[in-house]
Design an enzyme around this catalytic site. Structure first.
Site, PDB file in Angstrom:
ATOM      1  CG  ASP A  27       0.210  68.205  58.472  1.00 30.15           C
ATOM      2  OD1 ASP A  27       1.582  67.347  58.722  1.00 30.15           O
ATOM      3  OD2 ASP A  27      -0.457  69.389  58.815  1.00 30.15           O
ATOM      4  CD  GLU A  75      -1.659  70.319  62.730  1.00 35.29           C
ATOM      5  OE1 GLU A  75      -2.065  70.428  61.613  1.00 35.29           O
ATOM      6  OE2 GLU A  75      -2.612  70.987  64.461  1.00 35.29           O
ATOM      7  CE  LYS A 132       2.739  70.556  59.536  1.00 33.46           C
ATOM      8  NZ  LYS A 132       1.826  70.829  60.068  1.00 33.46           N
ATOM      9  CE  LYS A 135      -3.618  74.120  62.877  1.00 27.84           C
ATOM     10  NZ  LYS A 135      -3.651  73.519  63.317  1.00 27.84           N
ATOM     11  CB  VAL A 160      -4.575  68.165  53.843  1.00 27.00           C
ATOM     12  CG1 VAL A 160      -4.712  68.086  52.094  1.00 27.00           C
ATOM     13  CG2 VAL A 160      -4.557  67.733  54.914  1.00 27.00           C
ATOM     14  CB  THR A 161      -6.747  72.401  55.024  1.00 25.18           C
ATOM     15  OG1 THR A 161      -5.858  73.124  56.476  1.00 25.18           O
ATOM     16  CG2 THR A 161      -6.929  70.953  56.178  1.00 25.18           C
ATOM     17  CB  CYS A 165      -0.832  72.904  57.555  1.00 29.54           C
ATOM     18  SG  CYS A 165      -1.569  72.679  58.959  1.00 29.54           S
ATOM     19  CD  GLN A 205       1.017  90.583  45.359  1.00 35.14           C
ATOM     20  OE1 GLN A 205       0.982  91.525  45.972  1.00 35.14           O
ATOM     21  NE2 GLN A 205      -0.468  90.206  46.532  1.00 35.14           N
TER      22      GLN A 205
HETATM   23  C1  C5J Z   1      -3.368  71.231  58.611  1.00 37.67           C
HETATM   24  C2  C5J Z   1      -5.034  72.000  60.457  1.00 37.67           C
HETATM   25  N1  C5J Z   1      -2.787  70.313  58.418  1.00 37.67           N
HETATM   26  N2  C5J Z   1      -6.259  72.904  59.103  1.00 37.67           N
HETATM   27  N3  C5J Z   1      -3.562  71.130  59.787  1.00 37.67           N
HETATM   28  O1  C5J Z   1      -4.011  72.125  58.010  1.00 37.67           O
HETATM   29  O2  C5J Z   1      -5.335  72.127  61.289  1.00 37.67           O
END
Ligand code: C5J
Length: 235
Positions: A27, A75, A132, A135, A160-161, A165, A205
């Protein structure tokens, strides 16, 4: 040419296998990154994401030279929003919602300027771009079939982010059996605290759903997978 290379990742070394690895770039779209875009309209500091672009461009270049498959995601939604759940549509600042007209066209709508990937990281011919609606990159996409057909079992995860995502996709991939290495300086969050904690969560972990390393160690490992002759041939 070596088929594998060891990356000094956290929480443990990660053995990169040339023919089983894909780099996924999540994204890196204008709507999220550019000043005046959707991300900024939600009150976010887009400079936090801009810093990802130079190291990620270098990493993508190294993956291409090494013959590692590069997959980009975006996205977004169909122009009629039929693939956007009402609950997602209603969310966000009431002034700017998905599908509204923004500085770079209709926000997060396929085919609009803002929906596409920033110029610096534009896919090259032959690279797959996965559109897509959610997310996670596995939800309602062809990603799983694509990776299976290509024999991919490891993912270098970028984009990102970090906490949205990137996390969702890494968790989805981990549950499907992929080994995921998240490249720390090639993922970004609008929130420095989320960036820090998001990376901590992945590798905690004993690496609960992945590994973390920065591009300063991943790029040399990719380079090790190729000889100068390979690189020349790839150009
Ligand atoms: C992504 C969002 N790509 N933060 N989208 O992380 O809405």
């Amino acid at each position: 040419m070596s088929a594998t290379a060891e990356i000094p990742a956290e929480p443990s070394p990660f053995t990169l296998a040339a023919d089983r690895t894909a780099l996924i770039v999540i994204d890196m779209q204008r709507d999220f990154l550019l000043p005046g875009g959707f991300g900024e309209s939600l009150g976010n500091d887009v400079d936090q994401l801009a810093r990802v672009v130079p190291p990620l461009a270098a990493l993508i270049g190294a993956a291409r030279d090494a013959g590692v498959m590069v997959i980009h995601t975006r996205e977004g939604h169909r122009p009629d929003l039929s693939d956007c759940p009402p609950a997602k549509l209603r969310r966000g600042a009431p002034s700017k919602r998905i599908g509204d007209e923004g500085k770079y066209g209709r926000i997060l709508i396929r085919g609009e300027y803002g929906h596409d990937i920033v110029d610096e990281l534009a896919p090259v011919a032959g690279e797959v771009v996965i559109d897509k609606p959610g997310k996670g990159a596995f939800y309602a996409t062809e990603l799983s079939e694509l990776l299976t057909a290509a024999g991919i079992t490891q993912l270098l995860v970028t984009g990102v982010t970090t906490e949205v995502c990137v996390h969702t996709t890494t968790r989805e991939a981990n549950d499907r059996g992929y080994e995921c290495l998240v490249v720390s300086d090639c993922v970004g969050s609008y929130f420095p605290e989320f960036q820090r904690v998001g990376l901590e969560m992945i590798k905690a972990q004993g690496g609960i759903f992945g590994w973390v390393a920065d591009s300063a160690v991943v790029i040399p490992a990719l380079t090790q997978l190729t000889t100068p002759a390979d690189r020349e041939e790839a150009r």
